[in-house]
Design a protein around this motif. Structure first.
Motif, PDB file in Angstrom:
ATOM      1  N   LEU A 135      58.195   4.077   4.618  1.00 14.63           N
ATOM      2  CA  LEU A 135      59.170   4.499   5.714  1.00 14.63           C
ATOM      3  C   LEU A 135      59.006   3.736   7.260  1.00 14.63           C
ATOM      4  N   LEU A 136      57.790   3.291   7.424  1.00 14.93           N
ATOM      5  CA  LEU A 136      57.540   2.705   8.696  1.00 14.93           C
ATOM      6  C   LEU A 136      56.431   2.000   8.576  1.00 14.93           C
ATOM      7  N   SER A 137      56.447   0.647   9.073  1.00 13.86           N
ATOM      8  CA  SER A 137      55.244  -0.183   8.997  1.00 13.86           C
ATOM      9  C   SER A 137      55.167  -0.582  10.442  1.00 13.86           C
ATOM     10  N   GLU A 138      53.564  -0.623  10.918  1.00 10.85           N
ATOM     11  CA  GLU A 138      53.470  -0.821  12.276  1.00 10.85           C
ATOM     12  C   GLU A 138      53.871  -2.294  12.888  1.00 10.85           C
ATOM     13  N   VAL A 139      53.957  -3.227  11.762  1.00  8.38           N
ATOM     14  CA  VAL A 139      54.265  -4.358  12.084  1.00  8.38           C
ATOM     15  C   VAL A 139      55.912  -4.576  12.621  1.00  8.38           C
ATOM     16  N   GLU A 140      56.581  -3.480  12.018  1.00  9.13           N
ATOM     17  CA  GLU A 140      58.108  -3.622  12.594  1.00  9.13           C
ATOM     18  C   GLU A 140      58.261  -3.203  13.974  1.00  9.13           C
ATOM     19  N   GLU A 141      57.897  -4.031  14.687  1.00  7.72           N
ATOM     20  CA  GLU A 141      58.203  -3.587  16.185  1.00  7.72           C
ATOM     21  C   GLU A 141      59.603  -3.195  16.719  1.00  7.72           C
ATOM     22  N   SER A 142      60.525  -3.879  15.992  1.00  6.41           N
ATOM     23  CA  SER A 142      61.879  -3.635  16.172  1.00  6.41           C
ATOM     24  C   SER A 142      62.297  -2.139  16.165  1.00  6.41           C
ATOM     25  N   ARG A 143      61.501  -1.492  15.163  1.00  5.49           N
ATOM     26  CA  ARG A 143      61.785  -0.196  14.646  1.00  5.49           C
ATOM     27  C   ARG A 143      61.183   0.824  15.524  1.00  5.49           C
ATOM     28  N   LEU A 144      60.149   0.390  16.204  1.00  6.73           N
ATOM     29  CA  LEU A 144      59.362   1.566  17.035  1.00  6.73           C
ATOM     30  C   LEU A 144      60.054   2.248  17.987  1.00  6.73           C
ATOM     31  N   ASN A 145      59.915   3.342  18.261  1.00 10.67           N
ATOM     32  CA  ASN A 145      60.746   4.471  19.176  1.00 10.67           C
ATOM     33  C   ASN A 145      62.187   4.415  18.572  1.00 10.67           C
ATOM     34  N   HIS A 146      62.587   3.884  17.502  1.00  9.35           N
ATOM     35  CA  HIS A 146      63.689   4.337  16.998  1.00  9.35           C
ATOM     36  C   HIS A 146      63.608   5.468  15.973  1.00  9.35           C
ATOM     37  N   VAL A 147      64.647   6.293  15.618  1.00 11.55           N
ATOM     38  CA  VAL A 147      64.477   7.213  14.694  1.00 11.55           C
ATOM     39  C   VAL A 147      64.815   6.634  13.301  1.00 11.55           C
ATOM     40  N   SER A 148      64.144   7.068  12.071  1.00 10.85           N
ATOM     41  CA  SER A 148      64.396   7.010  10.581  1.00 10.85           C
ATOM     42  C   SER A 148      64.666   8.272  10.135  1.00 10.85           C
ATOM     43  N   CYS A 149      65.685   8.399   9.445  1.00 13.97           N
ATOM     44  CA  CYS A 149      66.036   9.555   8.644  1.00 13.97           C
ATOM     45  C   CYS A 149      65.950   9.443   7.126  1.00 13.97           C
ATOM     46  N   PHE A 150      65.707  10.698   6.393  1.00 13.04           N
ATOM     47  CA  PHE A 150      65.735  10.243   4.886  1.00 13.04           C
ATOM     48  C   PHE A 150      66.179  11.685   4.700  1.00 13.04           C
ATOM     49  N   SER A 151      66.828  11.578   3.150  1.00 17.43           N
ATOM     50  CA  SER A 151      67.229  13.113   2.585  1.00 17.43           C
ATOM     51  C   SER A 151      66.218  13.295   1.648  1.00 17.43           C
ATOM     52  N   THR A 152      65.965  14.659   1.452  1.00 18.22           N
ATOM     53  CA  THR A 152      64.899  15.059   0.520  1.00 18.22           C
ATOM     54  C   THR A 152      65.625  16.154  -0.537  1.00 18.22           C
ATOM     55  N   HIS A 153      65.287  16.379  -1.881  1.00 17.71           N
ATOM     56  CA  HIS A 153      65.791  17.355  -2.783  1.00 17.71           C
ATOM     57  C   HIS A 153      64.770  18.531  -2.691  1.00 17.71           C
ATOM     58  N   THR A 154      63.822  18.329  -2.024  1.00 12.65           N
ATOM     59  CA  THR A 154      62.799  19.713  -1.777  1.00 12.65           C
ATOM     60  C   THR A 154      62.929  20.076  -0.154  1.00 12.65           C
ATOM     61  N   PRO A 155      63.819  20.655   0.180  1.00 11.87           N
ATOM     62  CA  PRO A 155      63.886  20.774   1.655  1.00 11.87           C
ATOM     63  C   PRO A 155      62.792  21.585   2.477  1.00 11.87           C
ATOM     64  N   GLN A 156      62.245  22.553   1.490  1.00 15.41           N
ATOM     65  CA  GLN A 156      61.143  23.369   2.067  1.00 15.41           C
ATOM     66  C   GLN A 156      59.769  22.822   1.743  1.00 15.41           C
ATOM     67  N   ARG A 157      59.597  21.604   1.393  1.00 14.53           N
ATOM     68  CA  ARG A 157      58.288  20.950   1.165  1.00 14.53           C
ATOM     69  C   ARG A 157      58.307  19.508   1.245  1.00 14.53           C
ATOM     70  N   VAL A 158      58.164  18.892   2.084  1.00 17.41           N
ATOM     71  CA  VAL A 158      58.281  17.370   2.286  1.00 17.41           C
ATOM     72  C   VAL A 158      56.857  16.778   2.633  1.00 17.41           C
ATOM     73  N   ALA A 159      56.539  15.829   1.807  1.00 19.38           N
ATOM     74  CA  ALA A 159      55.016  15.383   2.199  1.00 19.38           C
ATOM     75  C   ALA A 159      55.072  13.520   2.650  1.00 19.38           C
ATOM     76  N   LEU A 160      54.554  13.549   3.634  1.00 17.14           N
ATOM     77  CA  LEU A 160      54.400  12.004   4.314  1.00 17.14           C
ATOM     78  C   LEU A 160      52.910  11.631   4.081  1.00 17.14           C
ATOM     79  N   PHE A 161      52.760  10.259   3.888  1.00 20.38           N
ATOM     80  CA  PHE A 161      51.174   9.908   3.665  1.00 20.38           C
ATOM     81  C   PHE A 161      51.098   8.566   4.564  1.00 20.38           C
ATOM     82  N   LEU A 162      50.264   8.826   5.458  1.00 24.27           N
ATOM     83  CA  LEU A 162      49.851   7.783   6.705  1.00 24.27           C
ATOM     84  C   LEU A 162      48.579   7.045   6.237  1.00 24.27           C
ATOM     85  N   GLN A 163      48.906   5.767   5.762  1.00 19.86           N
ATOM     86  CA  GLN A 163      47.558   5.041   5.499  1.00 19.86           C
ATOM     87  C   GLN A 163      47.243   3.884   6.646  1.00 19.86           C
TER      88      GLN A 163
END
Length: 299
Positions: free
Chosen positions: A110-138
């Motif tokens: 969803l977001l890479s730290e090297v993409e400086e042009s996208r920092l502080n900008h909003v990214s949105c995505f849809s989900t089919h399981t609205p009551q449980r969404v998992a993000l993974f930060l590596q």
């Protein structure tokens, strides 16, 4: 979410299988709307993935000195499944990690730290399981111990307000350029995050981000979710900023308006904004017919 966005997801799949997240040990954090933590507090040789549960429809996360991985579960305590779009706004100094979304057994970047042009900008995505969404930060490999912080705000939005629209270009339902009809106006005063009466003092345009900002001189605050509209201690006057889309071509003009709208990431977004006299006529007519959905207290 647009087809192009979904295609972008497919092309950017992580090589990390989801099973990696599930097999390593986990440490669970307490449930919060927001969370702050540090990778320095973890055991040096542990392979544990810390798991954080965030139970609200909006909040923030701040991960200092990112190390290994962090799994974030967005699990709002909702009785209905209205919230089907997740928006992430990274901080301007986001560093030290990449953000992935778990979807269909895979991790999608969803977001890479090297993409400086996208920092502080909003990214949105849809989900089919609205009551449980998992993000993974590596965490990214680091050669030194200089301070890095991976922080972002999150917000879950209803599908009615974001369907098929990119956040930076989209017209949230509350910020559509067309005038509101009478029923939309009556509903706006009941359900908006803010309802204020005032005049347009100035309008500035941000062409790069396709936004305009309306500076409002406030005569009366009927309702506001947070303290966006504040009183100047020097002169006692109330004022505050409201954002809208550049394509709406808002201009400075004389008149007494009723401004309504909703807040997103701590900013007020314009919804219905009729002249106050027009709103008054609509409301009084509806009230006489018993068709007003809520009561409005005039001055």
């Amino acid at each position: 979410m647009s087809q192009g966005r979904e295609a972008s997801w497919s092309r950017r799949r992580s090589a990390l299988p989801l099973v990696l997240v599930l097999l390593v040990g986990q440490r669970c954090a307490t449930d919060y709307c927001s969370w702050k933590g540090s990778g320095l507090s973890w055991e040096p040789h542990s392979r544990a993935v810390e798991q954080v549960h965030l139970r609200c429809t909006e909040g923030f996360l701040e991960w200092m000195y990112p190390a290994r991985a962090l799994r974030v579960i967005l699990e709002p305590n909702l009785s209905s499944a209205r919230h089907t779009t997740v928006c992430i706004k990274p901080s301007s100094n986001f560093q030290g990690a990449n953000i992935y979304v778990e979807h269909d057994g895979q991790l999608h970047l969803l977001l890479s730290e090297v993409e400086e042009s996208r920092l502080n900008h909003v990214s949105c995505f849809s989900t089919h399981t609205p009551q449980r969404v998992a993000l993974f930060l590596q965490a990214s490999p680091q050669r030194d111990i200089s301070r890095r912080t991976a922080s972002f705000q999150y917000e879950l939005l209803s599908n009615q307000s974001t369907t098929g629209l990119d956040y930076q270009k989209m017209a949230l339902v509350e910020a559509m350029c067309r005038p509101c009809d009478n029923m939309e106006l009556l509903m706006a005063i009941c359900s908006s995050d803010f309802v204020v009466r005032g005049l347009i003092q100035n309008v500035t345009h941000d062409v790069k981000n396709h936004m305009s900002q309306v500076e409002v001189g406030v005569r009366r605050v009927y309702r506001q979710k947070n303290q966006i509209f504040q009183q100047d201690k020097a002169n006692g006057e109330w004022h505050g900023p409201i954002k809208t889309l550049l394509q709406c071509k808002v201009k400075k003009g004389a008149g007494d308006f009723l401004f309504t709208g909703n807040e997103h990431f701590g900013e007020a977004w314009l919804g219905c904004a009729p002249r106050f006299k027009d709103f008054s006529a609509v409301y009084q007519t509806a009230r006489e017919r018993g068709a007003n959905p809520c009561e409005f207290q005039f001055d």
